[in-house]
Design a protein around this motif. Sequence first.
Motif, PDB file in Angstrom:
ATOM      1  N   LEU A  41       0.839  -1.199   0.000  1.00 17.82           N
ATOM      2  CA  LEU A  41       0.000   0.000   0.000  1.00 17.82           C
ATOM      3  C   LEU A  41       0.878   1.255   0.000  1.00 17.82           C
ATOM      4  O   LEU A  41       0.655   2.180  -0.787  1.00 17.82           O
ATOM      5  CB  LEU A  41      -0.933   0.006   1.212  1.00 17.82           C
ATOM      6  CG  LEU A  41      -1.707   1.299   1.449  1.00 17.82           C
ATOM      7  CD1 LEU A  41      -2.599   1.642   0.272  1.00 17.82           C
ATOM      8  CD2 LEU A  41      -2.492   1.197   2.744  1.00 17.82           C
ATOM      9  N   ASN A  42       1.878   1.286   0.861  1.00 13.39           N
ATOM     10  CA  ASN A  42       2.766   2.448   0.914  1.00 13.39           C
ATOM     11  C   ASN A  42       3.501   2.653  -0.407  1.00 13.39           C
ATOM     12  O   ASN A  42       3.663   3.793  -0.861  1.00 13.39           O
ATOM     13  CB  ASN A  42       3.759   2.313   2.066  1.00 13.39           C
ATOM     14  CG  ASN A  42       3.095   2.516   3.407  1.00 13.39           C
ATOM     15  OD1 ASN A  42       2.209   3.350   3.563  1.00 13.39           O
ATOM     16  ND2 ASN A  42       3.517   1.742   4.386  1.00 13.39           N
ATOM     17  N   GLN A  43       3.934   1.575  -1.040  1.00 13.73           N
ATOM     18  CA  GLN A  43       4.606   1.686  -2.341  1.00 13.73           C
ATOM     19  C   GLN A  43       3.671   2.249  -3.401  1.00 13.73           C
ATOM     20  O   GLN A  43       4.065   3.093  -4.212  1.00 13.73           O
ATOM     21  CB  GLN A  43       5.136   0.327  -2.791  1.00 13.73           C
ATOM     22  CG  GLN A  43       6.331  -0.154  -2.005  1.00 13.73           C
ATOM     23  CD  GLN A  43       6.787  -1.533  -2.443  1.00 13.73           C
ATOM     24  OE1 GLN A  43       6.024  -2.317  -3.011  1.00 13.73           O
ATOM     25  NE2 GLN A  43       8.042  -1.839  -2.184  1.00 13.73           N
ATOM     26  N   ILE A  44       2.431   1.793  -3.399  1.00 15.09           N
ATOM     27  CA  ILE A  44       1.444   2.273  -4.364  1.00 15.09           C
ATOM     28  C   ILE A  44       1.218   3.767  -4.173  1.00 15.09           C
ATOM     29  O   ILE A  44       1.259   4.545  -5.135  1.00 15.09           O
ATOM     30  CB  ILE A  44       0.121   1.490  -4.243  1.00 15.09           C
ATOM     31  CG1 ILE A  44       0.313   0.049  -4.724  1.00 15.09           C
ATOM     32  CG2 ILE A  44      -1.002   2.189  -5.008  1.00 15.09           C
ATOM     33  CD1 ILE A  44      -0.842  -0.880  -4.369  1.00 15.09           C
ATOM     34  N   ILE A  45       0.972   4.191  -2.935  1.00 14.85           N
ATOM     35  CA  ILE A  45       0.712   5.604  -2.657  1.00 14.85           C
ATOM     36  C   ILE A  45       1.936   6.445  -3.012  1.00 14.85           C
ATOM     37  O   ILE A  45       1.816   7.506  -3.639  1.00 14.85           O
ATOM     38  CB  ILE A  45       0.309   5.814  -1.187  1.00 14.85           C
ATOM     39  CG1 ILE A  45      -1.011   5.088  -0.870  1.00 14.85           C
ATOM     40  CG2 ILE A  45       0.207   7.302  -0.853  1.00 14.85           C
ATOM     41  CD1 ILE A  45      -2.206   5.520  -1.663  1.00 14.85           C
ATOM     42  N   THR A  61     -10.859   2.666   4.058  1.00 15.95           N
ATOM     43  CA  THR A  61     -10.347   3.676   4.981  1.00 15.95           C
ATOM     44  C   THR A  61      -8.828   3.710   5.061  1.00 15.95           C
ATOM     45  O   THR A  61      -8.231   4.787   4.971  1.00 15.95           O
ATOM     46  CB  THR A  61     -10.946   3.454   6.389  1.00 15.95           C
ATOM     47  OG1 THR A  61     -12.368   3.508   6.287  1.00 15.95           O
ATOM     48  CG2 THR A  61     -10.476   4.524   7.351  1.00 15.95           C
ATOM     49  N   LEU A  62      -8.174   2.579   5.224  1.00 10.56           N
ATOM     50  CA  LEU A  62      -6.723   2.583   5.374  1.00 10.56           C
ATOM     51  C   LEU A  62      -6.014   3.196   4.169  1.00 10.56           C
ATOM     52  O   LEU A  62      -5.150   4.060   4.345  1.00 10.56           O
ATOM     53  CB  LEU A  62      -6.187   1.191   5.682  1.00 10.56           C
ATOM     54  CG  LEU A  62      -4.670   1.113   5.912  1.00 10.56           C
ATOM     55  CD1 LEU A  62      -4.232   2.012   7.070  1.00 10.56           C
ATOM     56  CD2 LEU A  62      -4.248  -0.315   6.157  1.00 10.56           C
ATOM     57  N   PRO A  63      -6.352   2.812   2.931  1.00  9.57           N
ATOM     58  CA  PRO A  63      -5.698   3.461   1.797  1.00  9.57           C
ATOM     59  C   PRO A  63      -5.969   4.968   1.737  1.00  9.57           C
ATOM     60  O   PRO A  63      -5.077   5.753   1.414  1.00  9.57           O
ATOM     61  CB  PRO A  63      -6.273   2.752   0.575  1.00  9.57           C
ATOM     62  CG  PRO A  63      -6.710   1.427   1.089  1.00  9.57           C
ATOM     63  CD  PRO A  63      -7.162   1.679   2.500  1.00  9.57           C
TER      64      PRO A  63
END
Length: 86
Positions: A41-45, A61-63
Amino acid sequence: MKRLNEARKGFIDALAKRGYSDTAGTAKIIYQNAQNDIPTLNQIIDKFIADKVTCIAANATLPMMTALKENQRDSNFYDGGTRANH
């Protein structure tokens, strides 16, 4: 998962009703799924931010919270119902 897919389809349909779609060439929709993996998720963002995408739409919510936290520039976020300028 079915509800998340329905939310994604609804968002894309709403964009299309306003004239934004991949097929019309008026938008480029990039779909990513971290599969509940926070490092992914962090890599995507981080990639979306580095690529300076116009809008990050998160249907969980988390994303959404990760995108808001990680992004320090003026952007528009869509959280499934509320549009917020950050």
